[in-house]
Design an enzyme around this catalytic site. Structure first.
Site, short mmCIF file in Angstrom:
data_model
loop_
_atom_site.label_atom_id
_atom_site.label_comp_id
_atom_site.label_asym_id
_atom_site.label_seq_id
_atom_site.Cartn_x
_atom_site.Cartn_y
_atom_site.Cartn_z
CE LYS A 36 -22.16 -13.36 -0.27
NZ LYS A 36 -21.22 -13.14 -1.36
NE ARG A 131 -14.01 -13.63 -2.66
CZ ARG A 131 -15.31 -13.43 -2.42
NH1 ARG A 131 -15.72 -13.12 -1.21
NH2 ARG A 131 -16.21 -13.56 -3.39
C1 PLP Z 1 -21.30 -12.10 -2.00
C2 PLP Z 1 -20.93 -11.92 -3.40
C3 PLP Z 1 -21.56 -10.94 -4.16
C4 PLP Z 1 -22.57 -9.98 -3.58
O1 PLP Z 1 -21.93 -9.09 -2.72
P1 PLP Z 1 -22.69 -7.82 -2.08
O2 PLP Z 1 -21.62 -6.99 -1.52
O3 PLP Z 1 -23.60 -8.38 -1.05
O4 PLP Z 1 -23.42 -7.17 -3.17
C5 PLP Z 1 -21.21 -10.84 -5.50
N1 PLP Z 1 -20.30 -11.65 -6.05
C6 PLP Z 1 -19.66 -12.61 -5.35
C7 PLP Z 1 -18.67 -13.46 -6.03
C8 PLP Z 1 -19.95 -12.77 -4.00
O5 PLP Z 1 -19.31 -13.72 -3.30
#
Ligand code: PLP
Length: 370
Positions: A36, A131
């Site tokens: 993302k 969350r």
């Molecule tokens: C963004 C996200 C991740 C990845 O997070 P990082 O800290 O970039 O590794 C993993 N799981 C969910 C649900 C996320 O929203």
């Protein structure tokens, strides 16, 4: 070349992904590469796949569609709960999605039926970060309902920590997730195939444990792209922290006093930073602003300091050296700065595979064993 631009070293991203895939393989944990922050760029996703990730995760269906169109041969997971209004697209382009709401899952089931597909559902569990997630006590009831839906395959459970409240992944919450998997299998006689422990913030726990129990997947974005553990923002040993650089062009450079003059109010973006008087300094303006990047997430080269930023101007103290008009400065980025630069229409991208030479010098060494 045009500025501002993100310079992206694909070989370093590949190296980081491979290193993490290999280390976690010892614990039988697979890596879902999270794209993302890279806007689902197919070139980056391809490096992750080549490095051995078990799948790609992204929070936006638009990014997953881009990667699908590029023909990437892997499983795609939508790692944000689908919007009901996008259910059709989610079923058409993602193999699996993270879910917490029965209304959404029922709609996914209907869409999957209409499209003649089966959609995978991973249920997210709330383990304290506040969350997304179902409270553990309500999980069995939801699983029961999911298992009865046609065209939905229950794939497993997951959790996400350290995003909203900074709750650290540890032995206790990871054990809680493992035992939920055990008890669901006992209650329903199904296999909980995936137990997804979390994001890059889980690496401290994962690389420090000898037995990950049921945890067999981690979703890694920042650790792969920026080589850092988000819990403490520490560089991870053996990874590159400079796979990305943001290049901006100098449009003004002058000797100016350190302190402003005239009556002071707020700036367009809040109160200005107080500065102590150091007399005349060399001050440069770069054609880069809040429309391009989160300026608070920029790290200037040695000898330079970011003083402030507005929509389109980044003001930098360049110390004793003055910069030529038209010359370029390269900044390192944190996660927030990367995210904004990737999604700004003003920032172009230059991807390269490097020469493999200078590379090793910037590898993070020493420090914590991670
Ligand atoms: C963004 C996200 C991740 C990845 O997070 P990082 O800290 O970039 O590794 C993993 N799981 C969910 C649900 C996320 O929203």
């Amino acid at each position: 070349m045009s500025a501002p631009r993100l310079e992206i070293r694909l070989d370093r991203i590949h190296h980081n992904a491979k290193a993490l895939v290999d280390r976690l393989a010892l614990l039988e944990i697979g890596v879902i590469g999270v794209t993302k922050a890279a806007l689902g760029l197919p070139e980056i996703a391809r490096e992750l796949v080549r490095a051995g990730v078990t799948g790609i995760g992204d929070s936006r269906i638009e990014n997953i569609e881009t990667m699908r169109r590029a023909g990437l041969p892997c499983e795609f997971t939508l790692i944000r709960s689908p919007m009901i209004s996008q259910a059709e697209r989610v079923v058409a382009h993602a193999d699996v999605s993270h879910n917490t709401e029965i209304d959404v899952i029922e709609r996914l089931s209907l869409c999957a039926q209409a499209q003649g597909r089966t959609h995978g559902v991973l249920l997210m569990v709330e383990l304290g970060d506040l969350r997304e997630g179902i409270l553990p006590a309500q999980l069995p009831e939801l699983v029961g309902r999911v298992l009865r839906l046609p065209h939905i395959a229950f794939r497993g459970i997951g959790t996400n920590l350290a995003c909203q409240s900074g709750v650290s992944p540890d032995q206790a919450n990871m054990e809680a997730l493992s035992s939920l998997a055990d008890s669901l299998e006992e209650t329903f006689g199904v296999e909980v195939e995936t137990v997804s422990g979390g994001n890059s913030a889980n690496l401290g726990w994962a690389l420090g444990t000898t037995d990950a129990r049921r945890i067999n997947a981690l979703r890694l974005g920042e650790a792969i792209l920026l080589g850092r553990d988000p819990l403490h923002r520490k560089a991870i040993e053996g990874l590159y922290t400079d796979a990305f650089g943001l290049v901006a062009e100098v449009i003004e450079c002058k000797q100016k006093p350190t302190r402003p003059w005239g009556e002071l109010g707020q700036t367009a973006f809040g109160p200005a930073r107080e500065r102590t008087d150091c007399g005349l300094i060399s001050q440069a303006i770069l054609a880069l602003g809040r429309q391009d990047v989160d300026p608070d997430g920029l790290e200037a080269p040695d000898g330079m300091e970011v003083l402030g930023a507005s929509s389109d101007h980044l003001v930098v103290d360049t110390g004793t050296s003055s910069l030529a008009i038209g010359s370029e400065v390269t900044f390192q980025l944190n996660y927030s700065a990367l995210l904004r630069a990737m999604t700004s229409p003003f920032v172009t991208r230059a991807m390269s595979k490097g020469d493999g030479e200078a590379a090793d010098r910037s590898l993070t060494s020493g420090g914590r064993a991670a």
